[in-house]
Write a protein that holds these residues in place. Structure first.
Motif, short mmCIF file in Angstrom:
data_model
loop_
_atom_site.label_atom_id
_atom_site.label_comp_id
_atom_site.label_asym_id
_atom_site.label_seq_id
_atom_site.Cartn_x
_atom_site.Cartn_y
_atom_site.Cartn_z
N ASN A 144 1.49 6.70 -6.85
CA ASN A 144 0.41 7.63 -7.17
C ASN A 144 0.85 9.08 -6.96
O ASN A 144 0.53 9.95 -7.77
CB ASN A 144 -0.83 7.32 -6.34
CG ASN A 144 -1.56 6.09 -6.83
OD1 ASN A 144 -1.41 5.69 -7.98
ND2 ASN A 144 -2.34 5.48 -5.96
N ALA A 145 1.57 9.34 -5.89
CA ALA A 145 2.05 10.70 -5.62
C ALA A 145 2.99 11.17 -6.73
O ALA A 145 2.86 12.30 -7.22
CB ALA A 145 2.75 10.77 -4.27
N ARG A 146 3.91 10.31 -7.15
CA ARG A 146 4.83 10.68 -8.23
C ARG A 146 4.07 10.90 -9.53
O ARG A 146 4.35 11.85 -10.28
CB ARG A 146 5.91 9.62 -8.41
CG ARG A 146 6.95 9.64 -7.30
CD ARG A 146 8.18 8.79 -7.63
NE ARG A 146 7.89 7.40 -7.91
CZ ARG A 146 7.85 6.43 -7.01
NH1 ARG A 146 8.10 6.68 -5.74
NH2 ARG A 146 7.59 5.19 -7.37
N LEU A 147 3.10 10.04 -9.81
CA LEU A 147 2.30 10.18 -11.03
C LEU A 147 1.53 11.49 -11.02
O LEU A 147 1.48 12.21 -12.03
CB LEU A 147 1.35 8.98 -11.19
CG LEU A 147 0.46 8.96 -12.42
CD1 LEU A 147 1.30 9.00 -13.71
CD2 LEU A 147 -0.43 7.73 -12.41
N ILE A 148 0.92 11.83 -9.90
CA ILE A 148 0.19 13.09 -9.78
C ILE A 148 1.11 14.27 -10.05
O ILE A 148 0.77 15.19 -10.81
CB ILE A 148 -0.47 13.22 -8.39
CG1 ILE A 148 -1.64 12.24 -8.27
CG2 ILE A 148 -0.92 14.65 -8.11
CD1 ILE A 148 -2.12 12.03 -6.84
N LEU A 149 2.30 14.26 -9.46
CA LEU A 149 3.24 15.38 -9.66
C LEU A 149 3.73 15.45 -11.10
O LEU A 149 3.86 16.56 -11.66
CB LEU A 149 4.40 15.27 -8.68
CG LEU A 149 4.02 15.49 -7.21
CD1 LEU A 149 5.21 15.20 -6.31
CD2 LEU A 149 3.50 16.90 -6.99
N GLU A 174 0.84 -1.20 0.00
CA GLU A 174 0.00 0.00 0.00
C GLU A 174 0.87 1.26 0.00
O GLU A 174 0.60 2.21 -0.73
CB GLU A 174 -0.93 0.00 1.21
CG GLU A 174 -1.92 1.14 1.20
CD GLU A 174 -2.95 1.05 2.31
OE1 GLU A 174 -3.57 2.09 2.59
OE2 GLU A 174 -3.13 -0.03 2.88
N ALA A 175 1.94 1.25 0.78
CA ALA A 175 2.84 2.40 0.84
C ALA A 175 3.53 2.64 -0.50
O ALA A 175 3.67 3.78 -0.95
CB ALA A 175 3.89 2.21 1.95
N GLU A 176 3.96 1.57 -1.16
CA GLU A 176 4.59 1.71 -2.49
C GLU A 176 3.59 2.26 -3.50
O GLU A 176 3.94 3.14 -4.31
CB GLU A 176 5.12 0.36 -2.96
CG GLU A 176 6.33 -0.13 -2.21
CD GLU A 176 6.67 -1.59 -2.51
OE1 GLU A 176 7.86 -1.91 -2.43
OE2 GLU A 176 5.76 -2.38 -2.82
#
Length: 69
Positions: free
Chosen positions: A36-41, A29-31
């Motif tokens: 997702n955070a990198r993709l959003i940025l 889940e953490a990975e």
């Protein structure tokens, strides 16, 4: 003034979904959250326009939240 594109704009939505789910396969889940955070940025950087990004944030923030039952 640019606006957020809300009409379907994928060339191949099924291929994108398959690639996204494959990227998350066997991730913790953490990975998955980091991906997702990198993709959003990355996508926010691609969009670049602050007004469009704020419109996207406002729409995303309107999503229903699970009830605390």
């Amino acid at each position: 003034m640019p606006r957020l594109e809300l009409d379907p704009n994928f060339t191949d939505p099924d291929a994108f979904y398959a690639a996204l789910t494959e990227l998350h396969r066997e991730c913790s889940e953490a990975e998955s959250e980091r991906i997702n955070a990198r993709l959003i940025l990355l996508l926010a950087n691609h969009v670049g326009d602050q007004q469009v990004l704020e419109e996207a944030l406002a729409i995303a923030g309107q999503a229903e939240k699970p009830s605390d039952k």
